[in-house]
Design a protein around this motif. Structure first.
Motif, short mmCIF file in Angstrom:
data_model
loop_
_atom_site.label_atom_id
_atom_site.label_comp_id
_atom_site.label_asym_id
_atom_site.label_seq_id
_atom_site.Cartn_x
_atom_site.Cartn_y
_atom_site.Cartn_z
N GLU A 17 -53.07 26.92 19.00
CA GLU A 17 -52.45 27.84 19.95
C GLU A 17 -51.00 27.44 20.20
O GLU A 17 -50.12 28.29 20.29
CB GLU A 17 -53.24 27.76 21.26
CG GLU A 17 -52.97 28.89 22.24
CD GLU A 17 -53.81 28.73 23.49
OE1 GLU A 17 -55.03 28.89 23.40
OE2 GLU A 17 -53.23 28.41 24.54
N ASP A 20 -48.64 28.32 17.36
CA ASP A 20 -48.26 29.73 17.32
C ASP A 20 -47.57 30.08 18.63
O ASP A 20 -48.22 30.36 19.65
CB ASP A 20 -49.53 30.57 17.12
CG ASP A 20 -49.20 32.06 17.02
OD1 ASP A 20 -48.00 32.40 17.04
OD2 ASP A 20 -50.15 32.86 16.94
N THR A 23 -48.35 33.51 20.44
CA THR A 23 -49.60 33.53 21.20
C THR A 23 -49.45 32.73 22.49
O THR A 23 -49.91 33.16 23.55
CB THR A 23 -50.74 32.92 20.35
OG1 THR A 23 -50.68 33.51 19.06
CG2 THR A 23 -52.09 33.17 20.95
N ARG A 26 -47.46 34.72 24.93
CA ARG A 26 -48.22 35.90 25.39
C ARG A 26 -49.31 35.50 26.39
O ARG A 26 -49.52 36.15 27.40
CB ARG A 26 -48.82 36.61 24.17
CG ARG A 26 -49.29 38.02 24.45
CD ARG A 26 -49.42 38.85 23.16
NE ARG A 26 -49.72 38.08 21.95
CZ ARG A 26 -50.93 37.66 21.61
NH1 ARG A 26 -51.97 37.91 22.38
NH2 ARG A 26 -51.12 36.98 20.49
#
Lengths: 189, 164
Positions: A17, A20, A23, A26
């Motif tokens: 996680e 990235d 992600t 977000r």
């Protein structure tokens, strides 16, 4: 109870996680931004802190070993950034009038429409204003712990991981913060 | 437990520290129950207002990753960095060359000055008469080049004969 397998899976999930960034941003932006907003009460400063927080998290992702949740790790970075920001702001010898002061005042009197009577709404507004004022006047550590517990709904262990304090220390700060808030609420009645 | 919860106990309750006796008391005591409910409601309102306030801000929306990561603009910065390094190296290399050229020029000037001085010394040494006497030599225009020893002897003999 978490088995070693599920724990390893959680760590791997957290690590991927963090790799990235899309992600990561977000999923966690709003919480980090909200915590910074609650701490600094300045939307621009909160935005900068949140941005720095994700940048630092991404740059130091190699050091994340999954000892805590991604959320707690991000909050730990945010707590440090907010502390630095607050110190820098204290050192500024000029103060500009906050452009969001009216907005802040309105936020301190926000009460959801729930069909309540005008009296109970007025009382709720009073209590809310008392908590806002009390939280704003708390010492730095007490405020951090108070906001993580009562705005971000984090449990004591998560708060300990996010602040780097022991669980017992978190409890002490939280207790003192609550006492200050209760005192303020009592005065406003 | 018959006594009401103290202010400390209410705060401890909010943290999650409560005894079974306190729990039993709160179930039975409407006053303590109301006090805890009032506290929980105030904290709930605070949570709601803080969340409402922050969600209304324009910056509450997650930004584009590009705006967070200045590193992604790296390729544009990288050549710049290399250019700076190359310029620094060039300067470092140019300094000794410049100094060498300057040293050579200085040595050539010294050599030229030395040669001039030597010429002057030669000229002084090879002078027929000392410099202060040069105006006298101009007044007496001896022509050493046209005479040799025999002519002078002949002139002396003629002069002696005339005297006799």
């Amino acid at each position: 109870m978490a088995t070693p397998g599920t724990m390893i899976a959680a760590v791997e999930r957290s690590a991927s996680e963090i790799d990235d960034l899309d992600t990561l941003v977000r999923l966690h932006w709003l919480r980090v931004f909200r915590f910074a907003m609650a701490s600094l009460r300045d939307p621009d400063a909160a935005g900068s802190v949140a941005q720095d927080c994700f940048l630092r998290a991404y740059r130091s992702r190699g050091r994340f070993r999954g000892e805590c949740s991604t959320q707690a790790w991000l909050m730990r970075i945010a707590v440090n950034l907010i502390r630095d920001h607050a110190r820098n702001r204290r050192l500024q010898f000029w103060k500009r009038a906050p452009a969001y002061a009216v907005d802040l005042e309105a936020a301190g009197q926000w009460v959801p429409d729930g069909g309540a009577s005008p009296e109970s709404r007025a009382m709720a507004k009073e209590q809310l204003a008392a908590v806002w004022n009390a939280a704003g006047g708390l010492p730095e550590r007490q405020r951090t712990v108070f906001l993580l517990r009562f705005v971000e709904d984090m449990d004591l262990l998560e708060i300990a991981a996010a602040t780097g304090m022991k669980e017992g220390t978190v409890k002490v700060h939280l207790f003192r913060a609550l006492q200050a808030v209760r005192e303020r609420m009592g005065r406003s009645q | 437990m018959s006594q009401h919860l103290s202010s400390r106990e209410v705060s401890q309750w909010m943290i999650g520290e409560r005894t079974p006796q306190q729990e039993q008391h709160v179930r039975q005591c409407s006053e303590c129950g109301a006090e805890l409910a009032r506290m929980e409601a105030a904290l709930g309102l605070f949570r709601g207002s803080m969340r409402h306030w922050s969600s209304r801000q324009s910056r509450a929306e997650p930004p584009a990753v590009e705006s967070i990561l200045p590193v992604r603009r790296g390729p544009r910065i990288q050549p710049m960095r290399w250019a700076l390094v190359a310029a620094a190296l060039l300067v470092l290399a140019a300094v000794p060359i410049y100094r060498n050229v300057q040293d050579r020029q200085r040595q050539a000037e010294i050599a030229r000055a030395d040669a001039l001085l030597l010429e002057q010394v030669d000229a002084e040494v090879s002078r027929a008469v000392p410099r202060p006497m040069e105006p006298l030599v101009k007044l007496v225009s001896w022509d050493f080049s046209a005479t040799d020893g025999s002519d002078e002897n002949r002139r002396d003999t003629t002069r002696n004969e005339e005297i006799r």
